[in-house]
Scaffold this motif. Structure first.
Motif, PDB file in Angstrom:
ATOM      1  N   THR A   1       0.784  -1.277   0.028  1.00 60.00           N
ATOM      2  CA  THR A   1       0.099   0.104   0.094  1.00 60.00           C
ATOM      3  C   THR A   1       0.943   1.192  -0.096  1.00 60.00           C
ATOM      4  O   THR A   1       0.304   2.457  -0.167  1.00 60.00           O
ATOM      5  N   ASP A   2       2.086   1.215   0.015  1.00 58.29           N
ATOM      6  CA  ASP A   2       3.204   2.280   0.258  1.00 58.29           C
ATOM      7  C   ASP A   2       3.524   2.470  -1.196  1.00 58.29           C
ATOM      8  O   ASP A   2       4.451   3.444  -1.310  1.00 58.29           O
ATOM      9  N   ASP A   3       3.310   1.562  -2.160  1.00 59.99           N
ATOM     10  CA  ASP A   3       3.903   1.810  -3.541  1.00 59.99           C
ATOM     11  C   ASP A   3       3.368   2.924  -4.044  1.00 59.99           C
ATOM     12  O   ASP A   3       2.046   3.424  -3.869  1.00 59.99           O
ATOM     13  N   GLN A   4       4.222   3.704  -4.656  1.00 57.02           N
ATOM     14  CA  GLN A   4       3.570   5.044  -5.269  1.00 57.02           C
ATOM     15  C   GLN A   4       4.186   5.098  -6.792  1.00 57.02           C
ATOM     16  O   GLN A   4       5.213   4.564  -7.223  1.00 57.02           O
ATOM     17  N   PHE A   5       3.233   5.100  -7.853  1.00 52.85           N
ATOM     18  CA  PHE A   5       3.537   5.183  -9.166  1.00 52.85           C
ATOM     19  C   PHE A   5       3.693   6.339  -9.911  1.00 52.85           C
ATOM     20  O   PHE A   5       3.043   7.249  -9.563  1.00 52.85           O
ATOM     21  N   CYS A   6       4.381   6.440 -10.946  1.00 52.36           N
ATOM     22  CA  CYS A   6       4.529   7.600 -12.175  1.00 52.36           C
ATOM     23  C   CYS A   6       4.482   6.985 -13.317  1.00 52.36           C
ATOM     24  O   CYS A   6       4.675   5.831 -13.629  1.00 52.36           O
ATOM     25  N   TRP A   7       4.277   7.971 -14.304  1.00 49.96           N
ATOM     26  CA  TRP A   7       4.411   7.695 -15.832  1.00 49.96           C
ATOM     27  C   TRP A   7       5.847   8.434 -16.175  1.00 49.96           C
ATOM     28  O   TRP A   7       5.596   9.491 -16.144  1.00 49.96           O
ATOM     29  N   ILE A   8       6.501   7.716 -16.872  1.00 50.19           N
ATOM     30  CA  ILE A   8       7.579   8.319 -17.568  1.00 50.19           C
ATOM     31  C   ILE A   8       7.043   8.501 -19.010  1.00 50.19           C
ATOM     32  O   ILE A   8       6.831   7.387 -19.837  1.00 50.19           O
ATOM     33  N   HIS A   9       7.225   9.677 -19.595  1.00 46.33           N
ATOM     34  CA  HIS A   9       6.811   9.923 -21.074  1.00 46.33           C
ATOM     35  C   HIS A   9       8.039   9.995 -21.945  1.00 46.33           C
ATOM     36  O   HIS A   9       8.696  10.837 -21.500  1.00 46.33           O
ATOM     37  N   ILE A  10       8.321   9.216 -23.016  1.00 45.69           N
ATOM     38  CA  ILE A  10       9.333   9.282 -23.850  1.00 45.69           C
ATOM     39  C   ILE A  10       8.638   9.548 -25.073  1.00 45.69           C
ATOM     40  O   ILE A  10       7.836   9.079 -25.751  1.00 45.69           O
TER      41      ILE A  10
ATOM     42  N   SER B   1       4.921   5.577 -22.902  1.00 46.93           N
ATOM     43  CA  SER B   1       4.826   5.872 -21.685  1.00 46.93           C
ATOM     44  C   SER B   1       4.970   4.716 -20.881  1.00 46.93           C
ATOM     45  O   SER B   1       4.280   3.456 -21.180  1.00 46.93           O
ATOM     46  N   ILE B   2       5.624   4.710 -19.681  1.00 51.95           N
ATOM     47  CA  ILE B   2       5.765   3.423 -18.794  1.00 51.95           C
ATOM     48  C   ILE B   2       5.491   3.968 -17.485  1.00 51.95           C
ATOM     49  O   ILE B   2       5.895   4.966 -16.963  1.00 51.95           O
ATOM     50  N   LYS B   3       4.953   2.890 -16.864  1.00 57.78           N
ATOM     51  CA  LYS B   3       4.409   3.307 -15.690  1.00 57.78           C
ATOM     52  C   LYS B   3       5.442   2.377 -14.649  1.00 57.78           C
ATOM     53  O   LYS B   3       5.635   1.220 -14.848  1.00 57.78           O
ATOM     54  N   ILE B   4       6.051   3.072 -13.642  1.00 56.80           N
ATOM     55  CA  ILE B   4       6.865   2.578 -12.733  1.00 56.80           C
ATOM     56  C   ILE B   4       6.634   3.004 -11.357  1.00 56.80           C
ATOM     57  O   ILE B   4       5.980   3.950 -11.124  1.00 56.80           O
ATOM     58  N   LYS B   5       7.076   2.374 -10.220  1.00 52.04           N
ATOM     59  CA  LYS B   5       7.369   2.929  -8.860  1.00 52.04           C
ATOM     60  C   LYS B   5       8.165   3.810  -8.951  1.00 52.04           C
ATOM     61  O   LYS B   5       9.324   3.751  -9.369  1.00 52.04           O
ATOM     62  N   TYR B   6       8.024   5.096  -8.115  1.00 59.76           N
ATOM     63  CA  TYR B   6       9.052   6.077  -7.952  1.00 59.76           C
ATOM     64  C   TYR B   6       9.385   6.307  -6.563  1.00 59.76           C
ATOM     65  O   TYR B   6      10.266   7.029  -6.243  1.00 59.76           O
ATOM     66  N   ASN B   7       8.786   5.470  -5.674  1.00 56.93           N
ATOM     67  CA  ASN B   7       9.215   5.664  -4.078  1.00 56.93           C
ATOM     68  C   ASN B   7      10.644   4.873  -4.101  1.00 56.93           C
ATOM     69  O   ASN B   7      10.706   3.657  -4.433  1.00 56.93           O
ATOM     70  N   ASN B   8      11.182   5.155  -2.931  1.00 54.26           N
ATOM     71  CA  ASN B   8      12.383   4.452  -2.548  1.00 54.26           C
ATOM     72  C   ASN B   8      13.576   4.232  -3.668  1.00 54.26           C
ATOM     73  O   ASN B   8      14.203   3.266  -3.627  1.00 54.26           O
TER      74      ASN B   8
ATOM     75  N   LEU C   1      19.969   5.224 -10.307  1.00 56.91           N
ATOM     76  CA  LEU C   1      19.371   4.568 -11.322  1.00 56.91           C
ATOM     77  C   LEU C   1      19.242   3.021 -11.246  1.00 56.91           C
ATOM     78  O   LEU C   1      18.240   2.386 -11.575  1.00 56.91           O
ATOM     79  N   SER C   2      19.719   2.521 -10.458  1.00 58.30           N
ATOM     80  CA  SER C   2      20.055   1.083 -10.065  1.00 58.30           C
ATOM     81  C   SER C   2      18.718   0.683  -9.400  1.00 58.30           C
ATOM     82  O   SER C   2      18.101  -0.526  -9.450  1.00 58.30           O
ATOM     83  N   ASN C   3      17.969   1.757  -8.957  1.00 56.09           N
ATOM     84  CA  ASN C   3      16.777   1.155  -7.902  1.00 56.09           C
ATOM     85  C   ASN C   3      15.354   1.510  -8.872  1.00 56.09           C
ATOM     86  O   ASN C   3      14.427   1.712  -8.214  1.00 56.09           O
ATOM     87  N   THR C   4      15.536   1.855 -10.030  1.00 52.77           N
ATOM     88  CA  THR C   4      14.591   2.303 -10.997  1.00 52.77           C
ATOM     89  C   THR C   4      14.416   1.669 -12.578  1.00 52.77           C
ATOM     90  O   THR C   4      15.482   1.045 -12.472  1.00 52.77           O
ATOM     91  N   VAL C   5      13.730   2.050 -13.496  1.00 49.12           N
ATOM     92  CA  VAL C   5      13.997   1.554 -14.487  1.00 49.12           C
ATOM     93  C   VAL C   5      14.744   2.817 -15.368  1.00 49.12           C
ATOM     94  O   VAL C   5      14.429   3.866 -15.509  1.00 49.12           O
ATOM     95  N   ASP C   6      15.615   2.152 -16.293  1.00 43.71           N
ATOM     96  CA  ASP C   6      16.347   3.219 -16.853  1.00 43.71           C
ATOM     97  C   ASP C   6      15.718   3.142 -18.391  1.00 43.71           C
ATOM     98  O   ASP C   6      15.906   2.417 -19.203  1.00 43.71           O
ATOM     99  N   TYR C   7      15.172   4.343 -18.517  1.00 46.56           N
ATOM    100  CA  TYR C   7      14.437   4.535 -19.659  1.00 46.56           C
ATOM    101  C   TYR C   7      15.152   4.695 -20.910  1.00 46.56           C
ATOM    102  O   TYR C   7      14.751   4.483 -21.992  1.00 46.56           O
TER     103      TYR C   7
END
Length: 134
Positions: free
Chosen positions: A11-20, A47-54, A59-65
Motif C-alpha cells: 500500500t506504500d507503493d507510489q507510481f508515476c508515468w515516464i513519457h518518452i 509511456s511507462i508506469k513505474i514505482k517511484y518511491n524508495n 538509477l539502479s533502483n528504478t527503470v533505466d528509460y
C-alpha cells in the motif's frame, strides 16, 4: 483478513508515468506493395508506469528509460518487415513486458511517416497499451 487483488504490491507503493517522446526509426511497414518496397520512418511515443518511491536517487533502483529506448529500437530492427501497426505495437509492448520486470504498464503510440492513399494527406497512428503481471 482482507486480501488485495494484487498481493505483490504494498500500500506504500507510489507510481508515476515516464513519457518518452518522438523516438524515430526506419522500418519496412505497410500492407501494400509500394510500402513494402520503400519502407518509411516511424515516430514512437511511449509511456511507462513505474514505482517511484524508495529509489534513493539511484538509477539502479528504478527503470533505466535509456535502456528501454535502446531495446525498442533494437526490437523494431529485428522485425525487418511489418504489415500492420497493430502487430508492431503488440510486438513492442510484449517485448517490454518480457524484458523490463519493473514496468507495471506501458502505452505506445506509433505514427507512420507516409501513407500512400489516394487523396489522403493526413497521418495514421495507433495507440495501444498493456498492463504487465509482475
Amino acid at each position: 483478513m482482507k486480501f488485495s487483488s494484487t498481493p505483490y504490491l504494498s500500500t506504500d507503493d507510489q507510481f508515476c508515468w515516464i513519457h518518452i517522446s518522438e523516438m524515430k526509426t526506419f522500418l519496412y511497414l505497410g500492407a501494400n506493395e509500394y510500402e513494402e518496397k520503400i519502407g518509411q520512418n516511424i515516430t514512437i511515443n511511449l509511456s511507462i508506469k513505474i514505482k517511484y518511491n524508495n529509489t534513493l536517487d539511484k538509477l539502479s533502483n528504478t527503470v533505466d528509460y535509456g535502456a528501454v529506448c535502446e531495446h525498442i529500437i533494437h526490437k523494431i530492427k529485428t522485425l525487418e518487415k511489418v504489415k500492420l501497426l497493430e502487430f508492431l505495437a503488440e510486438q513492442v509492448l510484449n517485448s517490454i513486458g518480457e524484458n523490463f520486470k519493473d514496468i507495471y504498464a506501458a502505452k505506445i503510440s506509433i505514427e507512420k511517416g507516409y501513407v500512400p492513399l489516394k487523396n489522403f494527406t493526413g497521418k495514421v497512428k495507433i495507440d495501444a497499451e498493456k498492463e504487465f503481471i509482475l
